[in-house]
Design an enzyme around this catalytic site. Structure first.
Site, PDB file in Angstrom:
ATOM      1  CB  ALA A   1       5.184   0.274  -2.721  1.00 12.61           C
ATOM      2  CB  ALA A   2       0.278   1.450  -4.366  1.00 10.09           C
ATOM      3  CE  LYS A   3      -3.476   5.311  -1.348  1.00  9.00           C
ATOM      4  NZ  LYS A   3      -4.536   5.974  -2.151  1.00  9.00           N
TER       5      LYS A   3
ATOM      6  CE1 TYR B   1      -3.724   2.491   0.787  1.00 12.96           C
ATOM      7  CE2 TYR B   1      -2.248   3.287   2.500  1.00 12.96           C
ATOM      8  CZ  TYR B   1      -3.380   3.444   1.730  1.00 12.96           C
ATOM      9  OH  TYR B   1      -4.164   4.557   1.899  1.00 12.96           O
TER      10      TYR B   1
END
Length: 356
Positions: free
Chosen positions: A199-201, A197
């Site tokens: 990393a995606a943000k 999460y």
């Protein structure tokens, strides 16, 4: 060159802190004046067009209500179109003249192109695009038994924002519109059990920060970051991806605390209307960034103590706009069908409905 870098490593950090300490009062005064000016001359949303993804619950739903109070016309987009009917009725009671509801999957470019085109066909323009679809998790990376969940997390948290932006950007340029992004403090604050999460943000924030320079003043970008927000994650609702369909389950044992989504939604809409580049809730999280830069070991020690090994490990997925997965092994949830639901993949449902 090595000698120069060594000297700069010693001189620049303390010198910068010293300069910032002296400049802080002046910078605070300038920021306060800018805030007052933008608040007084904030954008009037009456009869403007706002597209909101992930609008069926949580922050997305509350943002829809806040825009409705300002008289905006709404386009509500979510996988769960059944909930959008009630939200559309509420929005109209609060002040929206026209509300479109559309069932679409924001991780599919063709779906995004479809609901943006329908918006243009009906309203003729797009003024604000609000991306709120988001998916969190609370598992240790090494616990994952099925790597197929990894692209799901990245798709929703990254591509679920990029695709709507990509399609809507030409129309936002025409209206000098604004993109509103629902991000999270985890994009730079490392929290245990949230590796994918975070990393995606982080990728999402860097994408929009770069895009901000590319579009210059033609399209505004408001990045909203939050800590824990009380959405459906606090009410025990989770969702399983099964082909192109969503299955709903409940997990009553998960307890998550946090600030109310309503307060965050008010800050987001108010910030977007006064052309704010950033909205933070709560803002005191920023102090951790100082530790992150100048004393990262302090954060490491703190989170190491918080995530002690004797704590029971349980895997679950938490959606801040699109809840997903109950707390049991991911492979079962991702590949098995729930009672009364066919395991065969079906085409995504897309509907457009006008509520007036």
């Amino acid at each position: 060159m090595d000698l120069i870098n060594s000297v700069l490593n010693l001189v620049v950090p303390p010198a910068s802190l010293l300069m910032l300490a002296f400049a802080w009062p002046t910078l605070s005064f300038i920021n306060a004046c800018e805030w007052l000016y933008n608040t007084y001359f904030s954008e009037e949303m009456d009869n403007k067009v706002v597209v909101i993804t992930g609008a069926s619950s949580g922050i997305g739903e509350q943002i829809a209500y806040e825009y409705a109070k300002r008289g905006a016309n709404l386009v509500l987009v979510a996988r769960r179109d059944n909930r959008l009917h009630g939200i559309a009725d509420n929005a109209q009671r609060l002040g929206s003249r026209h509300v479109l509801i559309m069932a679409a999957d924001v991780v599919k470019e063709e779906d995004c192109r479809r609901f943006i085109n329908e918006t243009i066909n009906y309203f003729g323009c797009v003024d604000h695009l609000v991306n709120t679809a988001s998916l969190g998790h609370t598992f240790f990376f090494e616990e994952a038994t099925d790597a197929s969940v990894f692209p799901i997390l990245l798709d929703i948290n990254f591509w679920g924002n990029v695709y709507p932006t990509y399609v809507a950007l030409p129309y936002l340029r025409q209206t000098n519109g604004r993109i509103v992004v629902n991000a999270s403090i985890e994009n730079w604050l490392p929290l245990p059990r949230m590796s994918l999460y975070s990393a995606a943000k982080a990728a999402l924030i860097n994408f929009y920060e770069t895009l901000r320079f590319e579009v210059k003043d033609e399209v505004g970008i408001t990045i909203a970051t939050h800590g824990w927000i009380g959405t459906e994650m606090t009410r025990g609702r989770f969702m399983v991806e099964e082909g192109a369909e969503m299955q709903w389950k409940e997990e009553r044992e998960v307890q998550v605390t946090g600030g109310p989504a309503e307060d965050f939604a008010k800050l987001i809409v108010a910030g977007a209307c006064r052309q704010a580049a950033y909205v933070k809730y709560p803002s005191w999280y920023d102090i951790f960034f100082v530790f992150r830069v100048f004393s990262p070991n302090v954060l490491y020690w703190t989170f190491h103590l918080l995530s002690t090994s004797h704590v029971s490990r349980r895997t679950s997925f938490i959606g801040t706009g699109r809840p997903l997965l109950e707390g049991s092994p991911p492979r079962k949830l991702l590949t098995g069908a729930s009672p009364g639901t066919s395991s065969q993949s079906q085409a995504p449902v897309y509907q457009q409905q006008k509520v007036e």
